[in-house]
Enzyme design. Structure first.
Site, PDB file in Angstrom:
ATOM      1  N   GLU A  12      47.599  68.780 -85.682  1.00 33.33           N
ATOM      2  CA  GLU A  12      49.054  68.939 -85.549  1.00 33.33           C
ATOM      3  C   GLU A  12      49.556  70.167 -86.305  1.00 33.33           C
ATOM      4  OE1 GLU A  12      50.515  67.562 -83.390  1.00 33.33           O
ATOM      5  OE2 GLU A  12      49.960  65.460 -83.144  1.00 33.33           O
ATOM      6  N   HIS A  24      52.333  57.684 -89.082  1.00 37.87           N
ATOM      7  CA  HIS A  24      52.700  56.715 -88.043  1.00 37.87           C
ATOM      8  C   HIS A  24      53.094  55.392 -88.706  1.00 37.87           C
ATOM      9  CE1 HIS A  24      49.491  58.915 -85.330  1.00 37.87           C
ATOM     10  NE2 HIS A  24      50.500  59.699 -85.655  1.00 37.87           N
TER      11      HIS A  24
HETATM   12 ZN   LIG Z   1      50.491  61.766 -85.195  1.00 34.93          ZN
END
Ligand SMILES: [Zn+2]
Length: 278
Positions: free
Chosen positions: A76, A97
Protein backbone atom coordinates in the site's frame (compact mmCIF):
# COMPACT_ATOMS: atom_id res chain seq x y z
CA UNK A 1 12.53 15.04 13.59
CA UNK A 2 13.08 11.66 15.22
CA UNK A 3 16.19 9.67 14.51
CA UNK A 4 16.01 6.72 12.14
CA UNK A 5 16.57 4.20 14.91
CA UNK A 6 13.79 5.76 16.97
CA UNK A 7 11.36 5.70 14.04
CA UNK A 8 12.19 2.06 13.31
CA UNK A 9 11.58 1.19 16.97
CA UNK A 10 8.34 3.20 17.08
CA UNK A 11 6.99 1.46 13.96
CA UNK A 12 7.75 -1.92 15.54
CA UNK A 13 5.88 -0.89 18.69
CA UNK A 14 2.88 0.54 16.83
CA UNK A 15 2.70 -2.65 14.74
CA UNK A 16 2.84 -4.77 17.89
CA UNK A 17 -0.01 -2.79 19.45
CA UNK A 18 -2.15 -2.95 16.30
CA UNK A 19 -1.77 -6.71 16.09
CA UNK A 20 -2.32 -7.21 19.83
CA UNK A 21 -5.56 -5.23 19.66
CA UNK A 22 -6.81 -7.16 16.64
CA UNK A 23 -6.62 -4.22 14.25
CA UNK A 24 -4.76 -6.43 11.79
CA UNK A 25 -4.76 -10.14 11.04
CA UNK A 26 -1.99 -12.09 9.38
CA UNK A 27 0.13 -9.66 7.32
CA UNK A 28 -2.50 -6.90 7.05
CA UNK A 29 -1.85 -3.23 7.62
CA UNK A 30 1.07 -0.90 7.06
CA UNK A 31 2.85 1.95 8.83
CA UNK A 32 5.20 4.69 7.68
CA UNK A 33 6.90 7.86 8.93
CA UNK A 34 8.87 10.74 7.47
CA UNK A 35 12.60 10.35 7.99
CA UNK A 36 13.61 13.48 6.08
CA UNK A 37 12.42 15.85 3.35
CA UNK A 38 12.57 13.07 0.75
CA UNK A 39 12.83 9.96 2.89
CA UNK A 40 10.26 7.65 4.47
CA UNK A 41 10.60 4.67 6.78
CA UNK A 42 7.98 2.07 5.92
CA UNK A 43 6.90 -1.40 6.90
CA UNK A 44 7.80 -4.10 4.37
CA UNK A 45 5.22 -6.16 2.52
CA UNK A 46 4.20 -9.63 3.67
CA UNK A 47 5.15 -9.46 7.33
CA UNK A 48 2.90 -9.75 10.37
CA UNK A 49 2.84 -6.36 12.07
CA UNK A 50 2.88 -8.02 15.46
CA UNK A 51 6.32 -9.59 15.02
CA UNK A 52 8.44 -7.03 13.21
CA UNK A 53 12.00 -6.06 14.08
CA UNK A 54 13.62 -2.67 13.38
CA UNK A 55 15.94 -4.07 10.70
CA UNK A 56 12.95 -5.17 8.57
CA UNK A 57 11.98 -1.59 7.64
CA UNK A 58 12.40 -0.12 4.17
CA UNK A 59 13.67 3.37 3.43
CA UNK A 60 12.12 4.93 0.32
CA UNK A 61 12.01 8.35 -1.29
CA UNK A 62 8.74 10.19 -1.89
CA UNK A 63 8.47 8.65 -5.35
CA UNK A 64 8.47 5.20 -3.79
CA UNK A 65 11.95 4.17 -4.87
CA UNK A 66 13.59 1.87 -2.37
CA UNK A 67 16.75 3.41 -0.96
CA UNK A 68 17.55 0.85 1.69
CA UNK A 69 16.24 -2.45 3.05
CA UNK A 70 16.37 -6.15 2.30
CA UNK A 71 12.62 -6.36 1.75
CA UNK A 72 10.20 -4.61 -0.58
CA UNK A 73 8.08 -1.80 0.85
CA UNK A 74 4.41 -2.21 1.73
CA UNK A 75 1.99 -3.09 -1.06
CA UNK A 76 0.00 0.00 0.00
CA UNK A 77 2.98 2.30 -0.46
CA UNK A 78 1.16 4.34 -3.13
CA UNK A 79 -1.52 5.31 -0.61
CA UNK A 80 1.13 6.43 1.89
CA UNK A 81 3.00 8.45 -0.76
CA UNK A 82 -0.22 10.21 -1.73
CA UNK A 83 -0.87 11.22 1.87
CA UNK A 84 2.63 12.70 2.28
CA UNK A 85 2.28 14.56 -1.02
CA UNK A 86 -1.08 16.04 -0.05
CA UNK A 87 -0.26 16.78 3.59
CA UNK A 88 3.16 18.35 4.25
CA UNK A 89 2.21 18.55 7.93
CA UNK A 90 1.79 14.79 8.27
CA UNK A 91 4.74 12.89 9.73
CA UNK A 92 3.24 9.42 10.01
CA UNK A 93 0.58 7.23 8.36
CA UNK A 94 -1.12 4.15 9.80
CA UNK A 95 -3.39 1.75 7.92
CA UNK A 96 -5.21 -1.19 9.52
CA UNK A 97 -8.41 -3.23 9.37
CA UNK A 98 -9.92 -2.73 12.85
CA UNK A 99 -12.98 -4.99 12.74
CA UNK A 100 -15.76 -2.78 14.10
CA UNK A 101 -14.73 0.31 12.14
CA UNK A 102 -14.21 -1.84 9.06
CA UNK A 103 -17.72 -3.22 9.61
CA UNK A 104 -19.03 0.34 9.26
CA UNK A 105 -16.88 0.71 6.13
CA UNK A 106 -18.38 -2.49 4.71
CA UNK A 107 -21.90 -1.35 5.59
CA UNK A 108 -21.25 2.03 3.96
CA UNK A 109 -22.04 3.89 7.19
CA UNK A 110 -19.67 6.80 7.91
CA UNK A 111 -18.84 7.64 11.52
CA UNK A 112 -20.08 11.18 11.18
CA UNK A 113 -22.53 11.70 14.03
CA UNK A 114 -21.76 14.16 16.80
CA UNK A 115 -21.90 11.82 19.78
CA UNK A 116 -18.48 11.87 21.47
CA UNK A 117 -16.63 15.03 22.49
CA UNK A 118 -13.13 13.59 22.12
CA UNK A 119 -13.87 12.43 18.59
CA UNK A 120 -15.29 15.81 17.63
CA UNK A 121 -12.17 17.59 18.85
CA UNK A 122 -9.59 15.19 17.47
CA UNK A 123 -11.06 13.91 14.23
CA UNK A 124 -14.36 15.60 13.52
CA UNK A 125 -16.46 13.39 11.30
CA UNK A 126 -14.95 10.25 9.77
CA UNK A 127 -15.93 9.79 6.13
CA UNK A 128 -15.68 6.71 3.92
CA UNK A 129 -13.36 6.86 0.92
CA UNK A 130 -14.85 5.09 -2.07
CA UNK A 131 -13.95 1.49 -2.67
CA UNK A 132 -10.75 0.94 -4.59
CA UNK A 133 -8.78 -2.20 -5.24
CA UNK A 134 -6.08 -2.48 -2.55
CA UNK A 135 -2.51 -1.83 -3.67
CA UNK A 136 -3.58 -0.21 -6.98
CA UNK A 137 -3.43 3.44 -8.02
CA UNK A 138 -7.18 3.63 -7.43
CA UNK A 139 -6.74 3.63 -3.67
CA UNK A 140 -4.60 6.80 -3.44
CA UNK A 141 -7.13 8.52 -5.70
CA UNK A 142 -9.98 7.56 -3.38
CA UNK A 143 -8.01 8.77 -0.36
CA UNK A 144 -7.01 12.06 -2.03
CA UNK A 145 -10.61 13.26 -1.96
CA UNK A 146 -10.69 13.37 1.84
CA UNK A 147 -7.16 13.50 3.15
CA UNK A 148 -6.72 17.27 3.00
CA UNK A 149 -9.56 17.83 5.44
CA UNK A 150 -9.47 14.64 7.52
CA UNK A 151 -6.89 12.97 9.76
CA UNK A 152 -8.86 9.73 9.77
CA UNK A 153 -11.15 7.97 7.32
CA UNK A 154 -12.71 4.62 6.59
CA UNK A 155 -11.86 2.85 3.35
CA UNK A 156 -14.96 1.23 1.85
CA UNK A 157 -14.94 -2.58 2.12
CA UNK A 158 -11.36 -2.46 3.33
CA UNK A 159 -10.30 -0.75 6.59
CA UNK A 160 -9.22 2.58 8.03
CA UNK A 161 -6.46 5.15 7.52
CA UNK A 162 -5.11 7.68 10.03
CA UNK A 163 -2.36 10.28 9.91
CA UNK A 164 -0.57 12.37 12.51
CA UNK A 165 2.32 14.58 13.45
CA UNK A 166 4.14 11.53 14.79
CA UNK A 167 3.66 7.76 14.77
CA UNK A 168 1.85 7.58 18.06
CA UNK A 169 -0.60 10.36 17.23
CA UNK A 170 -1.47 8.56 13.99
CA UNK A 171 -1.84 5.27 15.88
CA UNK A 172 -3.98 6.79 18.63
CA UNK A 173 -6.36 8.14 16.01
CA UNK A 174 -6.77 4.55 14.79
CA UNK A 175 -7.61 3.56 18.38
CA UNK A 176 -10.08 6.45 18.58
CA UNK A 177 -11.82 5.40 15.37
CA UNK A 178 -12.20 1.79 16.50
CA UNK A 179 -13.36 2.85 19.96
CA UNK A 180 -15.85 5.27 18.40
CA UNK A 181 -17.09 2.53 16.08
CA UNK A 182 -17.62 0.17 19.04
CA UNK A 183 -19.58 2.75 20.99
CA UNK A 184 -21.62 3.70 17.93
CA UNK A 185 -22.43 0.04 17.31
CA UNK A 186 -23.60 -0.49 20.89
CA UNK A 187 -25.71 2.70 20.83
CA UNK A 188 -27.31 1.65 17.56
CA UNK A 189 -27.97 -1.85 18.89
CA UNK A 190 -29.65 -0.22 21.88
CA UNK A 191 -31.74 1.71 19.40
CA UNK A 192 -30.79 5.23 20.30
CA UNK A 193 -28.10 7.83 19.75
CA UNK A 194 -28.50 11.12 21.57
CA UNK A 195 -26.46 13.58 19.56
CA UNK A 196 -24.50 16.46 21.09
CA UNK A 197 -26.21 19.83 20.66
CA UNK A 198 -25.10 22.34 18.08
CA UNK A 199 -24.01 24.75 20.83
CA UNK A 200 -21.81 22.15 22.48
CA UNK A 201 -20.36 21.08 19.14
CA UNK A 202 -19.35 24.67 18.45
CA UNK A 203 -17.89 24.97 21.94
CA UNK A 204 -15.81 21.86 21.33
CA UNK A 205 -14.82 23.29 17.99
CA UNK A 206 -13.54 26.38 19.78
CA UNK A 207 -11.42 24.23 22.09
CA UNK A 208 -9.53 22.61 19.24
CA UNK A 209 -6.91 25.35 19.23
CA UNK A 210 -6.52 24.97 23.00
CA UNK A 211 -5.80 21.30 22.49
CA UNK A 212 -3.28 22.10 19.77
CA UNK A 213 -5.33 20.34 17.10
CA UNK A 214 -4.42 21.75 13.71
CA UNK A 215 -6.17 19.60 11.15
CA UNK A 216 -9.57 21.01 10.24
CA UNK A 217 -12.46 18.57 9.93
CA UNK A 218 -16.19 18.85 9.34
CA UNK A 219 -18.32 18.67 12.45
CA UNK A 220 -22.06 18.09 12.35
CA UNK A 221 -24.71 18.62 15.02
CA UNK A 222 -28.13 17.13 15.44
CA UNK A 223 -30.94 18.93 13.70
CA UNK A 224 -33.42 16.08 14.03
CA UNK A 225 -32.88 15.40 10.38
CA UNK A 226 -31.58 12.32 8.59
CA UNK A 227 -27.81 12.48 8.75
CA UNK A 228 -27.29 13.17 5.07
CA UNK A 229 -29.61 16.13 5.33
CA UNK A 230 -28.40 17.40 8.68
CA UNK A 231 -27.46 21.06 8.70
CA UNK A 232 -23.88 21.79 9.74
CA UNK A 233 -22.14 24.84 11.03
CA UNK A 234 -19.30 26.05 8.84
CA UNK A 235 -16.01 24.96 10.39
CA UNK A 236 -13.32 27.50 11.07
CA UNK A 237 -9.96 26.59 9.59
CA UNK A 238 -7.29 26.76 12.33
CA UNK A 239 -4.67 27.67 9.74
CA UNK A 240 -6.40 31.00 9.11
CA UNK A 241 -7.38 32.39 12.52
CA UNK A 242 -10.49 34.47 12.50
CA UNK A 243 -11.43 33.52 8.98
CA UNK A 244 -14.56 31.59 8.16
CA UNK A 245 -14.99 29.44 5.14
CA UNK A 246 -17.81 31.31 3.50
CA UNK A 247 -19.47 29.61 0.59
CA UNK A 248 -19.91 31.41 -2.71
CA UNK A 249 -22.98 29.60 -3.86
CA UNK A 250 -23.92 26.98 -1.27
CA UNK A 251 -26.23 27.68 1.61
CA UNK A 252 -28.19 30.81 2.42
CA UNK A 253 -27.70 32.96 5.51
CA UNK A 254 -30.58 32.78 7.97
CA UNK A 255 -31.99 35.86 9.71
CA UNK A 256 -29.26 35.82 12.34
CA UNK A 257 -26.56 35.53 9.69
CA UNK A 258 -25.79 31.90 10.36
CA UNK A 259 -25.03 29.86 7.27
CA UNK A 260 -26.33 26.31 7.21
CA UNK A 261 -25.23 23.59 4.86
CA UNK A 262 -25.98 19.97 4.33
CA UNK A 263 -23.25 17.56 5.32
CA UNK A 264 -22.32 16.91 1.70
CA UNK A 265 -22.19 20.63 0.88
CA UNK A 266 -20.02 21.26 3.90
CA UNK A 267 -17.62 18.45 3.08
CA UNK A 268 -17.20 19.66 -0.49
CA UNK A 269 -16.76 23.24 0.66
CA UNK A 270 -14.12 22.43 3.25
CA UNK A 271 -12.19 20.21 0.90
CA UNK A 272 -12.09 22.99 -1.71
CA UNK A 273 -11.10 25.59 0.87
CA UNK A 274 -8.33 23.47 2.38
CA UNK A 275 -7.02 22.70 -1.07
CA UNK A 276 -6.74 26.41 -1.77
CA UNK A 277 -5.05 27.10 1.57
CA UNK A 278 -2.32 24.53 1.05
ZN1 LIG B 1 -5.47 -2.90 3.92
Amino acid sequence: MSTESQLRADIVEVGRRMYARGYTASNDGNISARLGPDRLVMTPKSVCKGFMTPDMMCITDLEGRKIQGDRDPSSEMLMHLEVYRQRPDVQAVVHAHPPIATGFAVAGIPLDRAVLAEVLTTLGSIPIAEYATPSTRELPEAVRKYIKAHDGMLLANHGALTVGTDLYSAYYKMETIEHFAKISLVARLLGRENLISREEVMRLQGLRDTYGIKAPAPICADEDLPQDQAACQVVQAPSSPGARLVPDVLGQPSDDGEIRLTYRELSALIEDAIRSLR
